[in-house]
Motif scaffolding. Structure first.
Motif, PDB file in Angstrom:
ATOM      1  N   PHE A  93     -34.421  39.993 -63.337  1.00  0.00           N
ATOM      2  CA  PHE A  93     -33.452  40.942 -62.790  1.00  0.00           C
ATOM      3  C   PHE A  93     -33.397  40.827 -61.266  1.00  0.00           C
ATOM      4  CE2 PHE A  93     -31.991  45.015 -61.224  1.00  0.00           C
ATOM      5  CZ  PHE A  93     -30.955  45.331 -62.085  1.00  0.00           C
ATOM      6  N   LEU A  94     -34.560  40.747 -60.652  1.00  0.00           N
ATOM      7  CA  LEU A  94     -34.636  40.695 -59.191  1.00  0.00           C
ATOM      8  C   LEU A  94     -34.003  39.406 -58.660  1.00  0.00           C
ATOM      9  CD1 LEU A  94     -35.587  42.030 -56.624  1.00  0.00           C
ATOM     10  CD2 LEU A  94     -37.871  41.125 -57.031  1.00  0.00           C
ATOM     11  N   ILE A  95     -34.302  38.285 -59.283  1.00  0.00           N
ATOM     12  CA  ILE A  95     -33.718  37.002 -58.868  1.00  0.00           C
ATOM     13  C   ILE A  95     -32.200  37.024 -59.037  1.00  0.00           C
ATOM     14  CG2 ILE A  95     -33.534  34.567 -59.579  1.00  0.00           C
ATOM     15  CD1 ILE A  95     -36.584  34.633 -60.024  1.00  0.00           C
ATOM     16  N   ASN A  96     -31.740  37.588 -60.124  1.00  0.00           N
ATOM     17  CA  ASN A  96     -30.293  37.680 -60.360  1.00  0.00           C
ATOM     18  C   ASN A  96     -29.621  38.520 -59.287  1.00  0.00           C
ATOM     19  OD1 ASN A  96     -27.905  37.303 -62.278  1.00  0.00           O
ATOM     20  ND2 ASN A  96     -27.994  39.527 -62.086  1.00  0.00           N
ATOM     21  N   GLU A  97     -30.236  39.663 -58.950  1.00  0.00           N
ATOM     22  CA  GLU A  97     -29.643  40.538 -57.939  1.00  0.00           C
ATOM     23  C   GLU A  97     -29.617  39.859 -56.565  1.00  0.00           C
ATOM     24  OE1 GLU A  97     -28.189  43.708 -58.396  1.00  0.00           O
ATOM     25  OE2 GLU A  97     -28.286  42.888 -60.410  1.00  0.00           O
ATOM     26  N   LEU A  98     -30.664  39.137 -56.232  1.00  0.00           N
ATOM     27  CA  LEU A  98     -30.704  38.422 -54.955  1.00  0.00           C
ATOM     28  C   LEU A  98     -29.586  37.377 -54.893  1.00  0.00           C
ATOM     29  CD1 LEU A  98     -34.545  37.939 -54.522  1.00  0.00           C
ATOM     30  CD2 LEU A  98     -33.053  39.152 -52.930  1.00  0.00           C
ATOM     31  N   CYS A  99     -29.403  36.648 -55.962  1.00  0.00           N
ATOM     32  CA  CYS A  99     -28.333  35.640 -55.984  1.00  0.00           C
ATOM     33  C   CYS A  99     -26.956  36.287 -55.933  1.00  0.00           C
ATOM     34  CB  CYS A  99     -28.476  34.764 -57.235  1.00  0.00           C
ATOM     35  SG  CYS A  99     -29.925  33.668 -57.198  1.00  0.00           S
ATOM     36  N   GLU A 100     -26.815  37.436 -56.575  1.00  0.00           N
ATOM     37  CA  GLU A 100     -25.519  38.136 -56.579  1.00  0.00           C
ATOM     38  C   GLU A 100     -25.097  38.528 -55.167  1.00  0.00           C
ATOM     39  OE1 GLU A 100     -23.183  39.254 -58.900  1.00  0.00           O
ATOM     40  OE2 GLU A 100     -24.092  37.843 -60.301  1.00  0.00           O
ATOM     41  N   VAL A 101     -26.049  38.878 -54.315  1.00  0.00           N
ATOM     42  CA  VAL A 101     -25.712  39.296 -52.950  1.00  0.00           C
ATOM     43  C   VAL A 101     -25.825  38.134 -51.956  1.00  0.00           C
ATOM     44  CG1 VAL A 101     -26.346  41.701 -53.375  1.00  0.00           C
ATOM     45  CG2 VAL A 101     -28.074  40.132 -52.477  1.00  0.00           C
ATOM     46  N   GLY A 102     -25.905  36.894 -52.477  1.00  0.00           N
ATOM     47  CA  GLY A 102     -25.903  35.722 -51.616  1.00  0.00           C
ATOM     48  C   GLY A 102     -27.241  35.359 -51.010  1.00  0.00           C
ATOM     49  N   GLU A 103     -28.329  35.971 -51.511  1.00  0.00           N
ATOM     50  CA  GLU A 103     -29.664  35.693 -50.982  1.00  0.00           C
ATOM     51  C   GLU A 103     -30.366  34.638 -51.844  1.00  0.00           C
ATOM     52  OE1 GLU A 103     -31.188  36.807 -48.353  1.00  0.00           O
ATOM     53  OE2 GLU A 103     -30.175  38.625 -47.694  1.00  0.00           O
ATOM     54  N   THR A 104     -29.720  33.470 -51.965  1.00  0.00           N
ATOM     55  CA  THR A 104     -30.287  32.417 -52.819  1.00  0.00           C
ATOM     56  C   THR A 104     -31.637  31.944 -52.291  1.00  0.00           C
ATOM     57  OG1 THR A 104     -28.008  31.715 -53.244  1.00  0.00           O
ATOM     58  CG2 THR A 104     -29.761  30.247 -53.970  1.00  0.00           C
ATOM     59  N   GLY A 105     -31.751  31.815 -50.975  1.00  0.00           N
ATOM     60  CA  GLY A 105     -33.013  31.378 -50.377  1.00  0.00           C
ATOM     61  C   GLY A 105     -34.142  32.337 -50.686  1.00  0.00           C
TER      62      GLY A 105
ATOM     63  N   MET B 102     -26.914  28.085 -56.283  1.00  0.00           N
ATOM     64  CA  MET B 102     -26.884  26.917 -55.390  1.00  0.00           C
ATOM     65  C   MET B 102     -25.592  26.121 -55.567  1.00  0.00           C
ATOM     66  SD  MET B 102     -30.804  25.519 -55.641  1.00  0.00           S
ATOM     67  CE  MET B 102     -32.111  26.230 -54.634  1.00  0.00           C
ATOM     68  N   CYS B 103     -25.173  25.937 -56.801  1.00  0.00           N
ATOM     69  CA  CYS B 103     -23.922  25.213 -57.060  1.00  0.00           C
ATOM     70  C   CYS B 103     -22.723  25.970 -56.498  1.00  0.00           C
ATOM     71  CB  CYS B 103     -23.754  24.968 -58.555  1.00  0.00           C
ATOM     72  SG  CYS B 103     -24.882  23.732 -59.235  1.00  0.00           S
ATOM     73  N   GLU B 104     -22.734  27.287 -56.622  1.00  0.00           N
ATOM     74  CA  GLU B 104     -21.642  28.089 -56.068  1.00  0.00           C
ATOM     75  C   GLU B 104     -21.633  28.020 -54.543  1.00  0.00           C
ATOM     76  OE1 GLU B 104     -22.427  31.883 -57.771  1.00  0.00           O
ATOM     77  OE2 GLU B 104     -21.304  31.461 -59.620  1.00  0.00           O
ATOM     78  N   ASP B 105     -22.820  27.835 -53.947  1.00  0.00           N
ATOM     79  CA  ASP B 105     -22.929  27.684 -52.492  1.00  0.00           C
ATOM     80  C   ASP B 105     -22.686  26.242 -52.034  1.00  0.00           C
ATOM     81  OD1 ASP B 105     -23.564  30.357 -52.335  1.00  0.00           O
ATOM     82  OD2 ASP B 105     -25.725  30.043 -52.241  1.00  0.00           O
ATOM     83  N   LYS B 106     -22.312  25.378 -53.025  1.00  0.00           N
ATOM     84  CA  LYS B 106     -22.057  23.948 -52.748  1.00  0.00           C
ATOM     85  C   LYS B 106     -23.327  23.208 -52.288  1.00  0.00           C
ATOM     86  CE  LYS B 106     -17.108  24.403 -51.805  1.00  0.00           C
ATOM     87  NZ  LYS B 106     -16.985  25.738 -52.387  1.00  0.00           N
ATOM     88  N   CYS B 107     -24.480  23.696 -52.712  1.00  0.00           N
ATOM     89  CA  CYS B 107     -25.751  23.026 -52.421  1.00  0.00           C
ATOM     90  C   CYS B 107     -26.226  22.324 -53.693  1.00  0.00           C
ATOM     91  CB  CYS B 107     -26.785  24.038 -51.933  1.00  0.00           C
ATOM     92  SG  CYS B 107     -26.319  24.908 -50.426  1.00  0.00           S
ATOM     93  N   VAL B 108     -25.418  21.372 -54.157  1.00  0.00           N
ATOM     94  CA  VAL B 108     -25.680  20.760 -55.464  1.00  0.00           C
ATOM     95  C   VAL B 108     -26.933  19.901 -55.428  1.00  0.00           C
ATOM     96  CG1 VAL B 108     -24.638  19.447 -57.354  1.00  0.00           C
ATOM     97  CG2 VAL B 108     -23.177  20.736 -55.810  1.00  0.00           C
ATOM     98  N   SER B 109     -27.206  19.261 -54.300  1.00  0.00           N
ATOM     99  CA  SER B 109     -28.418  18.442 -54.217  1.00  0.00           C
ATOM    100  C   SER B 109     -29.669  19.316 -54.343  1.00  0.00           C
ATOM    101  CB  SER B 109     -28.449  17.666 -52.904  1.00  0.00           C
ATOM    102  OG  SER B 109     -28.409  18.541 -51.789  1.00  0.00           O
ATOM    103  N   ASP B 110     -29.627  20.529 -53.776  1.00  0.00           N
ATOM    104  CA  ASP B 110     -30.755  21.462 -53.929  1.00  0.00           C
ATOM    105  C   ASP B 110     -30.896  21.890 -55.387  1.00  0.00           C
ATOM    106  OD1 ASP B 110     -31.269  21.356 -51.215  1.00  0.00           O
ATOM    107  OD2 ASP B 110     -30.061  23.130 -50.754  1.00  0.00           O
ATOM    108  N   ALA B 111     -29.755  22.116 -56.038  1.00  0.00           N
ATOM    109  CA  ALA B 111     -29.770  22.488 -57.458  1.00  0.00           C
ATOM    110  C   ALA B 111     -30.373  21.363 -58.292  1.00  0.00           C
ATOM    111  CB  ALA B 111     -28.354  22.806 -57.931  1.00  0.00           C
ATOM    112  N   TYR B 112     -30.035  20.129 -57.943  1.00  0.00           N
ATOM    113  CA  TYR B 112     -30.580  18.969 -58.651  1.00  0.00           C
ATOM    114  C   TYR B 112     -32.098  18.874 -58.458  1.00  0.00           C
ATOM    115  CZ  TYR B 112     -31.353  14.096 -59.997  1.00  0.00           C
ATOM    116  OH  TYR B 112     -31.827  12.946 -60.588  1.00  0.00           O
ATOM    117  N   ASP B 113     -32.562  19.156 -57.247  1.00  0.00           N
ATOM    118  CA  ASP B 113     -34.010  19.152 -56.980  1.00  0.00           C
ATOM    119  C   ASP B 113     -34.727  20.213 -57.810  1.00  0.00           C
ATOM    120  OD1 ASP B 113     -33.691  17.111 -55.157  1.00  0.00           O
ATOM    121  OD2 ASP B 113     -33.681  18.426 -53.401  1.00  0.00           O
ATOM    122  N   LEU B 114     -34.098  21.384 -57.930  1.00  0.00           N
ATOM    123  CA  LEU B 114     -34.706  22.470 -58.707  1.00  0.00           C
ATOM    124  C   LEU B 114     -34.732  22.111 -60.196  1.00  0.00           C
ATOM    125  CD1 LEU B 114     -35.975  25.211 -58.134  1.00  0.00           C
ATOM    126  CD2 LEU B 114     -33.763  26.274 -58.554  1.00  0.00           C
TER     127      LEU B 114
END
Length: 456
Positions: free
Chosen positions: A163-175, A201-213
C-alpha cells in the motif's frame, strides 16, 4: 523530531471529537454486543479485561469505530484499566476515523505505561497514515520504528508495504518507493511491489531503470508475472524501442506466461505508428491464435494504421468486418476515418461517413464535429462549418476549447467585408455576419443555437 513524540496529544481531550463521523446503522448483533458490554460493566467484580476486548473487537469488525471508542472510555471511567490489546483496538479505531493525532496519543499512553508496543499496533499506525494520505509521515514513522528496534506485524507487513509503495508512486515519489523497497526484508518483498515501481518508472520514461529492476527480480528469484511483462512491453514501445518490446513478448512465450489484451495493444500501436500495418496484422493474428480476442481499441488502432498509409478502403472494410468478431465500432472508429478523409480534403466522403453513423445509431461527439468543422473551414466552406456548429449545439453537445481554437484560427473579416460590398448591390450578407458572431462570441457559443437552423 521523532514521529513517536511529535504526534502525541494531551490525553484528556483524546475521546472528545470522534462523533463527526456518521454512525452506521446498528444490526441486531451490534445491539447485543453493546448490551452485553454494559451488563459486564455493572458486574462486581468486573470480568477480565479480555472479555471486554472481545466485544470491542467484534464492534470494530462491524465498523462501529465511534461506538468502540465510547465504550473504551466507559471502561476507564469505571476504573477498569485497559491492557495493550484494548489500546491497540483504540489505535485501530482512530486510524479508521482519520484521527491520527489521537491514534498516536494512544501510542504515547502505551509507552507511558511501560507496555511494549506490539507489531499489530505499529503496523496499524503505519497503514493508518497511508490511508489518510500522510505518505511522508508513514515513511518517517517506518524509519523511526526500525531505528528503535521494533518490528511490524509479519502477516500484515507485506500488505502495508504494498500500500505504501503504491501511494508513493501515485504521488510521483518513485525514488522514495524504490528506497523503501530496499529497506524491506527480502522475505516480505513480492512481485506486486516490484510491479508497482516498474510501472511508475515506465510512466516516468525511465525504462532502463525499470529494466534494471526487472533483472533484480530475477536475481532475487521473484518470478515476473503478466503484469510485469505488459508494463515493460508498454514502456519500451512508448520509448520507441520496439525490438526490445518484441523481445519481452518472446520471453513471455518461453516462460509460458499467457498474454492478454494489454500485452498486444502497445505492440500493435507501435507497429501502426511506424506504418508497419502488415506486421501489426500478424500480431493480431497471433493474438487470436492465443485465444485473446481483439477489442474495439485494437481495431481502432489498426484502422488508424491503414489511414496513416492511405489505405482508406481497407480501413472501411475493417470497420465493417470487425462486427463479425462481435466487436461493434464506436464513435472513435468513425472519428479516425473522418479525420483522415478531412485531412485529404475528401469532405463529401467524410460527410457521407458522418451520415452513415446515424444509420448505425452511433451518435457523433464534440470531436466528430470539430474534425468536420475544421475540414470545411480549411477549404474554406464557411457555411457548411456554421451548419455543423448549429447542429452540434442543437444536439446539446458542449462547445469545446479545441473547437474554439479551431474557429479562432480563421479570420472572417475579409469575408464579411466582401459580402457587405455585395449587400450594397442588393445581396444579403446578414447570414455571414451572423456566422461571424456565432463563431466569435463566447456567450452565444455557450448558450447554443436553440431551435434555429441555418439552411443555406
Amino acid at each position: 523530531m521523532s514521529l513517536f513524540r511529535s504526534r502525541f496529544l494531551s490525553i484528556p481531550s483524546l475521546f472528545m471529537r470522534y462523533h463527526s463521523h456518521s454512525p452506521r446503522p446498528f444490526s441486531h448483533e451490534a445491539v447485543n454486543a453493546v448490551s452485553s458490554f454494559h451488563n459486564m460493566l455493572s458486574m462486581r467484580p468486573a470480568p477480565p479485561i479480555t472479555q471486554f476486548n472481545n466485544i470491542l473487537g467484534s464492534l470494530v469488525r462491524m465498523n462501529h469505530y465511534p461506538t468502540a471508542v465510547s465504550l473504551s472510555q466507559q471502561l476507564e471511567l469505571k476504573g477498569i484499566a485497559p491492557d495493550i490489546a484494548t489500546l491497540t483496538i483504540l489505535i485501530n479505531c482512530f486510524c479508521h476515523l482519520g484521527r491520527m493525532n489521537y491514534a498516536f496519543s494512544v501510542l504515547g499512553k502505551i509507552l507511558k505505561r511501560a507496555y511494549q508496543p506490539d507489531t499489530t499496533a505499529l503496523t496499524t499506525l503505519m497503514k493508518g497514515l497511508c490511508l489518510n494520505g500522510e505518505i511522508r509521515s508513514a515513511i518517517n514513522f517506518h524509519d523511526d520504528v526500525k531505528a528503535k528496534g521494533f518490528q511490524f506485524q509479519v502477516d500484515r507487513v507485506s500488505v502495508t508495504y504494498r500500500f505504501l509503495i503504491n501511494e508513493l508512486c501515485e504521488v510521483g515519489e518513485t525514488g522514495a518507493a524504490l528506497q523503501l523497497l530496499r529497506q524491506i526484508e527480502e522475505e516480505h518483498t513480492d512481485v506486486q511491489m516490484y510491479n508497482t515501481i516498474i510501472k511508475s518508472m515506465c510512466e516516468d520514461k525511465c525504462v532502463s531503470d525499470a529494466y534494471d529492476l526487472y533483472n533484480e527480480m530475477l536475481l532475487k528469484r521473484i518470478s515476473p508475472d503478466v503484469f510485469t511483462y505488459n508494463t515493460l512491453i508498454y514502456g519500451f514501445c512508448a520509448g520507441g524501442q520496439l525490438r526490445k518490446a518484441v523481445g519481452f513478448f518472446n520471453v513471455m512465450k518461453m516462460e509460458n506466461i499467457k498474454p492478454d489484451v494489454s500485452t498486444f495493444d502497445p505492440l500493435i500501436h507501435a507497429l501502426c505508428k511506424e506504418r508497419k500495418v502488415k506486421q501489426a496484422n500478424s500480431v493480431v493474428a497471433a493474438m487470436i491464435k492465443a485465444s485473446v480476442e481483439p477489442n474495439v481499441f485494437i481495431y481502432n488502432t489498426l484502422i488508424d494504421g491503414y489511414c496513416l498509409i492511405n489505405q482508406m478502403t481497407k480501413a472501411r472494410f475493417l470497420s465493417h468486418t470487425m462486427a463479425t468478431r462481435g466487436v461493434t465500432p464506436d464513435v472513435h472508429t468513425y472519428n479516425i476515418m473522418i479525420s483522415w478523409l478531412c485531412t485529404s480534403n475528401m469532405m463529401d466522403e467524410a460527410m457521407s461517413l458522418f451520415h452513415y453513423m446515424d444509420l448505425k445509431d452511433i451518435k457523433p461527439d464534440a470531436e466528430t464535429y470539430s474534425i468536420l468543422i475544421e475540414g470545411w473551414l480549411n477549404l474554406p466552406h464557411y457555411m457548411h462549418a456554421i451548419n455543423l456548429l448549429a447542429e452540434m449545439c442543437s444536439n446539446g453537445i458542449a462547445y469545446t476549447s479545441k473547437l474554439d481554437a479551431i474557429c479562432n484560427d480563421y479570420n472572417f473579416d475579409d469575408e464579411i467585408e466582401k459580402f457587405m460590398r455585395y449587400k450594397e448591390t442588393g445581396g444579403d450578407a446578414d447570414f455571414l455576419i451572423a456566422s461571424h458572431i456565432v463563431l466569435r462570441n463566447p456567450s452565444f457559443k455557450a448558450t447554443g443555437f436553440g431551435t434555429y437552423s441555418l439552411d443555406w
